[in-house]
Design a protein around this motif. Structure first.
Motif, PDB file in Angstrom:
ATOM      1  N   UNK A  42       0.857  -1.187   0.000  1.00 44.04           N
ATOM      2  CA  UNK A  42       0.000   0.000   0.000  1.00 44.04           C
ATOM      3  C   UNK A  42       0.890   1.233   0.000  1.00 44.04           C
ATOM      4  N   UNK A  43       1.063   1.891  -1.139  1.00 49.97           N
ATOM      5  CA  UNK A  43       1.888   3.109  -1.179  1.00 49.97           C
ATOM      6  C   UNK A  43       1.153   4.276  -0.532  1.00 49.97           C
ATOM      7  N   UNK A  44       1.595   4.698   0.634  1.00 49.19           N
ATOM      8  CA  UNK A  44       0.798   5.699   1.385  1.00 49.19           C
ATOM      9  C   UNK A  44       1.659   6.537   2.315  1.00 49.19           C
ATOM     10  N   UNK A  45       2.657   7.203   1.793  1.00 49.37           N
ATOM     11  CA  UNK A  45       3.505   8.087   2.583  1.00 49.37           C
ATOM     12  C   UNK A  45       2.633   9.047   3.403  1.00 49.37           C
ATOM     13  N   UNK A  46       2.710   9.005   4.741  1.00 49.77           N
ATOM     14  CA  UNK A  46       1.853   9.860   5.567  1.00 49.77           C
ATOM     15  C   UNK A  46       2.155  11.354   5.455  1.00 49.77           C
ATOM     16  N   UNK A  47       3.263  11.721   4.819  1.00 58.32           N
ATOM     17  CA  UNK A  47       3.556  13.136   4.607  1.00 58.32           C
ATOM     18  C   UNK A  47       2.603  13.796   3.620  1.00 58.32           C
ATOM     19  N   UNK A  55      -4.271  -0.445  -3.206  1.00 58.54           N
ATOM     20  CA  UNK A  55      -3.632  -1.705  -2.867  1.00 58.54           C
ATOM     21  C   UNK A  55      -3.125  -2.380  -4.121  1.00 58.54           C
ATOM     22  N   UNK A  56      -1.932  -2.950  -4.035  1.00 56.58           N
ATOM     23  CA  UNK A  56      -1.300  -3.608  -5.180  1.00 56.58           C
ATOM     24  C   UNK A  56      -0.866  -5.001  -4.755  1.00 56.58           C
TER      25      UNK A  56
END
Length: 434
Positions: A42-47, A55-56
């Motif tokens: 899940x690519x999800x940088x909190x910045x 989702x991948x």
């Protein structure tokens, strides 16, 4: 920072995992289990405060990536913003910002501000471009500067990075011993790293300090996409010893990164003949422990320039069918020029259609939309049909531009309509279909 992978291993169902379960119509425990195994990322940088959750991986709809970016010949931030927005409007799932010219910090931050898609990049592009500007020699690249730059880019909000960790001296030796290649080297970042290693007679710092790469990615819970910098640029080079050497290393590194709690996926080719795609995906899945596979196209022939988005769509459908998880689009401009906005739209559409076709074969139980579209077409319920189409705006524009005399039919057949005659013939026999 606790990553999605580490959360899942602790049995923590994050809000992102819940969102993916809802999007995909799957049980939350399925998502939790496969994130914990490293089979879903899940690519999800909190910045980044506002970012689409994607989702991948295993069991999910095959996703589509669109790539944009400047070159030394065409460098226009406004154009890149237009392309980013066009990709999002056309329902791409992720975006790669691959600029190789201009003020790359400004371009990256502007693009990040202009889209809600998760954004990735290739950090070597900026690293080598700025090294050349400063020293007039890419071999002067300082590894410490490279790692500092990667952190700066991650701090800006990138959610995944294609990092060329799998290129090492062993893989380069394979290139030399096999007498190079028909299609040369196709990766910009990979080629400059090979040159850096050759001139400096040093090992790839991204390979040597792989634990440091993983720690950086974990700090921002970004997905490490293990780039294929020695991918084949011609089908006659497909699965040569150099490509396979890098693929083996990347699959090993994916496992190491996963053990460290870093979300990882592996990147694939490239130019691959159609009959080799299934085997390529089987090898990646087997060697990496089922890490998500991000394929670039793939392009199954070398003679389709001008229509490479169609060539690649054929490869993409096959890739999705056999288990690829994320497909990078190819545009009509591939191999010829920097894509414009129209190319971006065409590339996303062709790739979305391709992965839809592949998913229908990969998940036979997920064909209800196709059934409903077929019934609407049979019954000539045009508005209902439009609701089930991937590209309703295109379909409606074509139909209205060539409107029939009789609303129920279309101008393809006019009063010789097979659907209309069929309904008349079997009106009393038709059973309700659901």
């Amino acid at each position: 920072m606790i990553t999605q992978l580490e959360s899942a291993r602790q049995g923590i169902l994050t809000s992102e995992m819940k969102a993916i379960a809802g999007q995909e119509g799957l049980d939350e425990t399925f998502i939790l289990d496969h994130v914990a195994k490293g089979e879903i990322v899940i690519p999800c940088n909190p910045n980044r405060k506002y970012q689409k959750t994607v989702g991948i991986g295993t069991g999910l709809r095959t996703k589509v990536n669109a790539s944009i970016g400047t070159s030394s010949d065409i460098c226009d931030i406004g154009l890149e913003v237009e392309k980013a927005r066009a990709a999002e409007e056309e329902c791409a799932d992720t975006l790669m910002e691959l600029s190789a010219a201009g003020d790359m910090d400004k371009i990256r931050r502007t693009v990040l501000d202009s889209t809600n898609l998760p954004v990735g990049n290739v950090p070597l592009y900026q690293a080598f471009k700025e090294t050349i500007q400063k020293h007039r020699n890419p071999a002067k690249l300082d590894p410490e500067y490279l790692f500092d730059l990667m952190e700066q880019q991650l701090a800006d909000g990138l959610s995944f990075m294609a990092i060329h960790c799998g290129i090492n001296q062993y893989a380069i030796d394979r290139l030399r011993k096999q007498g190079f290649r028909y299609g040369g080297l196709a990766s910009k970042g990979g080629t400059f790293m090979v040159a850096w290693m050759d001139i400096n007679q040093r090992e790839n710092p991204l390979y040597e300090q792989f634990d440091r790469v993983c720690r950086l990615m974990k700090k921002y819970d970004a997905v490490l996409s293990l780039g294929n910098g020695i991918r084949a640029g011609a089908i006659h080079d497909s699965h040569d010893r150099a490509q396979m050497a890098e693929m083996i290393i990347n699959c090993e590194l994916a496992e190491i990164g996963r053990e460290m709690g870093c979300q990882t996926m592996v990147e694939g080719p490239g130019h691959v003949p159609l009959d080799e795609i299934e085997g390529n995906i089987m090898l990646e899945k087997r060697m990496s422990g089922n890490a998500p596979y991000y394929v670039l196209g793939p392009i199954p022939c070398d003679t389709g320039a001008g229509y490479d988005h169609i060539s690649a769509a054929i490869g993409a459908a096959s890739s999705a069918r056999f288990g690829a998880d994320l497909v990078c689009y190819i545009t009509p401009a591939e191999h010829l020029a920097l894509p414009d906005v129209h190319d971006v739209r065409e590339g996303v559409r062709a790739t979305r259609l391709a992965v839809r076709i592949g998913d229908l074969a990969k998940y036979p139980d997920r064909r209800d939309t196709e059934k409903q579209a077929a019934l609407a077409r049979r019954d000539m319920r045009w508005e209902d049909l439009s609701r089930h189409l991937l590209f309703p705006d295109i379909a409606e524009a074509v139909r209205s531009a060539r409107a029939p005399e009789e609303k129920q039919t279309c101008t393809m057949c006019g009063d010789f309509c097979a659907m209309k005659k069929g309904m008349e013939l079997f009106e009393t026999d038709i059973k309700e279909k659901r």
